[in-house]
Design an enzyme around this catalytic site. Structure first.
Site, PDB file in Angstrom:
ATOM      1  N   ASN A  42     -15.016  28.394 -10.293  1.00 13.62           N
ATOM      2  CA  ASN A  42     -13.740  27.710 -10.074  1.00 13.62           C
ATOM      3  C   ASN A  42     -13.979  26.363  -9.392  1.00 13.62           C
ATOM      4  O   ASN A  42     -14.866  26.207  -8.547  1.00 13.62           O
ATOM      5  CB  ASN A  42     -12.739  28.576  -9.313  1.00 13.62           C
ATOM      6  CG  ASN A  42     -13.262  29.164  -8.023  1.00 13.62           C
ATOM      7  OD1 ASN A  42     -14.437  29.417  -7.877  1.00 13.62           O
ATOM      8  ND2 ASN A  42     -12.370  29.390  -7.084  1.00 13.62           N
ATOM      9  N   GLU A  44     -11.685  23.637  -7.522  1.00 15.95           N
ATOM     10  CA  GLU A  44     -10.347  23.366  -6.986  1.00 15.95           C
ATOM     11  C   GLU A  44     -10.125  21.869  -6.783  1.00 15.95           C
ATOM     12  O   GLU A  44     -11.048  21.059  -6.931  1.00 15.95           O
ATOM     13  CB  GLU A  44     -10.169  24.129  -5.663  1.00 15.95           C
ATOM     14  CG  GLU A  44     -10.261  25.629  -5.872  1.00 15.95           C
ATOM     15  CD  GLU A  44      -9.929  26.443  -4.640  1.00 15.95           C
ATOM     16  OE1 GLU A  44      -9.915  25.887  -3.527  1.00 15.95           O
ATOM     17  OE2 GLU A  44      -9.697  27.658  -4.805  1.00 15.95           O
ATOM     18  N   CYS A  53     -10.081  27.497 -13.230  1.00 18.09           N
ATOM     19  CA  CYS A  53     -10.658  28.811 -12.947  1.00 18.09           C
ATOM     20  C   CYS A  53     -12.076  28.915 -13.508  1.00 18.09           C
ATOM     21  O   CYS A  53     -12.462  28.196 -14.436  1.00 18.09           O
ATOM     22  CB  CYS A  53      -9.816  29.910 -13.581  1.00 18.09           C
ATOM     23  SG  CYS A  53      -8.167  30.077 -12.916  1.00 18.09           S
ATOM     24  N   GLU A  55     -13.321  31.194 -15.374  1.00 15.40           N
ATOM     25  CA  GLU A  55     -13.369  31.632 -16.772  1.00 15.40           C
ATOM     26  C   GLU A  55     -13.221  30.449 -17.720  1.00 15.40           C
ATOM     27  O   GLU A  55     -13.976  30.312 -18.696  1.00 15.40           O
ATOM     28  CB  GLU A  55     -12.250  32.645 -17.045  1.00 15.40           C
ATOM     29  CG  GLU A  55     -12.390  33.953 -16.280  1.00 15.40           C
ATOM     30  CD  GLU A  55     -11.735  33.924 -14.901  1.00 15.40           C
ATOM     31  OE1 GLU A  55     -11.645  32.843 -14.293  1.00 15.40           O
ATOM     32  OE2 GLU A  55     -11.325  35.007 -14.444  1.00 15.40           O
ATOM     33  N   CYS A  87      -6.787  35.267 -14.795  1.00 14.31           N
ATOM     34  CA  CYS A  87      -5.362  34.955 -14.721  1.00 14.31           C
ATOM     35  C   CYS A  87      -4.781  34.865 -16.136  1.00 14.31           C
ATOM     36  O   CYS A  87      -5.509  34.843 -17.132  1.00 14.31           O
ATOM     37  CB  CYS A  87      -5.131  33.654 -13.949  1.00 14.31           C
ATOM     38  SG  CYS A  87      -5.475  32.156 -14.899  1.00 14.31           S
ATOM     39  N   CYS A  90      -6.040  31.945 -18.319  1.00 15.66           N
ATOM     40  CA  CYS A  90      -7.415  32.169 -18.806  1.00 15.66           C
ATOM     41  C   CYS A  90      -7.444  33.218 -19.911  1.00 15.66           C
ATOM     42  O   CYS A  90      -8.234  33.105 -20.847  1.00 15.66           O
ATOM     43  CB  CYS A  90      -8.322  32.575 -17.655  1.00 15.66           C
ATOM     44  SG  CYS A  90      -8.724  31.190 -16.571  1.00 15.66           S
TER      45      CYS A  90
END
Ligand code: THU
Length: 134
Positions: A42, A44, A53, A55, A87, A90
């Site tokens: 991830n 940010e 993310c 993924e 999530c 994703c």
């Protein structure tokens, strides 16, 4: 490659996470047909909604290197006591490049693992339903 090995690669990938805001590192590993593994973490941002993310980071790594089909996924969340799955956003992106029956394993810092498939995480996706509707 077995799912244990793929999970280890995901856990290693989490170490590169840029997560100064949540302090919640995530790593993902995607297995390609030729045995190559593409990993991601991830990333940010101070504008929180721009966070990427792990993924999707792994998908971007693979597709950028010419791979458009992945056979399996592992997700590691070492800062979580319980397993953390992809999530919703994703799940949609992963379904673009993975078959519904593709295996997925996710876990946290403890021994518990969840073993599932893309199709269970994201059922009735339009890409595969339309492809099978001829
Ligand atoms: N995160 C992921 O990278 N993957 C998941 O499956 C769950 C959440 C990240 C996004 C954000 O950087 C942090 O975890 C906290 O939500």
């Amino acid at each position: 490659m077995d799912m244990d090995t793929l999970f280890c690669i995901a856990r290693r990938a989490a170490e590169a996470a840029y997560a100064p805001y949540s302090r919640f590192r995530v790593g993902a590993a995607l297995l390609a047909g030729d045995g190559t593994v593409f990993s991601g973490c991830n990333v940010e941002n101070r504008s929180f909604g721009l966070t990427i993310c792990a993924e999707r980071s792994a998908v971007v790594q693979g597709v950028s290197r010419g791979c458009r089909s992945f056979l399996a996924l592992a997700v590691a969340a070492p800062d979580s006591p319980v397993p953390v799955g992809p999530c919703g956003a994703c799940r949609q992106v992963l379904s673009e490049f993975m078959a519904p029956e593709a295996p997925v394993r996710f876990g946290g810092s403890g021994p518990q693992r969840v073993d599932t498939t893309i199709g269970e995480l994201y059922p009735h996706d339009s890409l595969h339903e339309l492809a099978g509707a001829t």
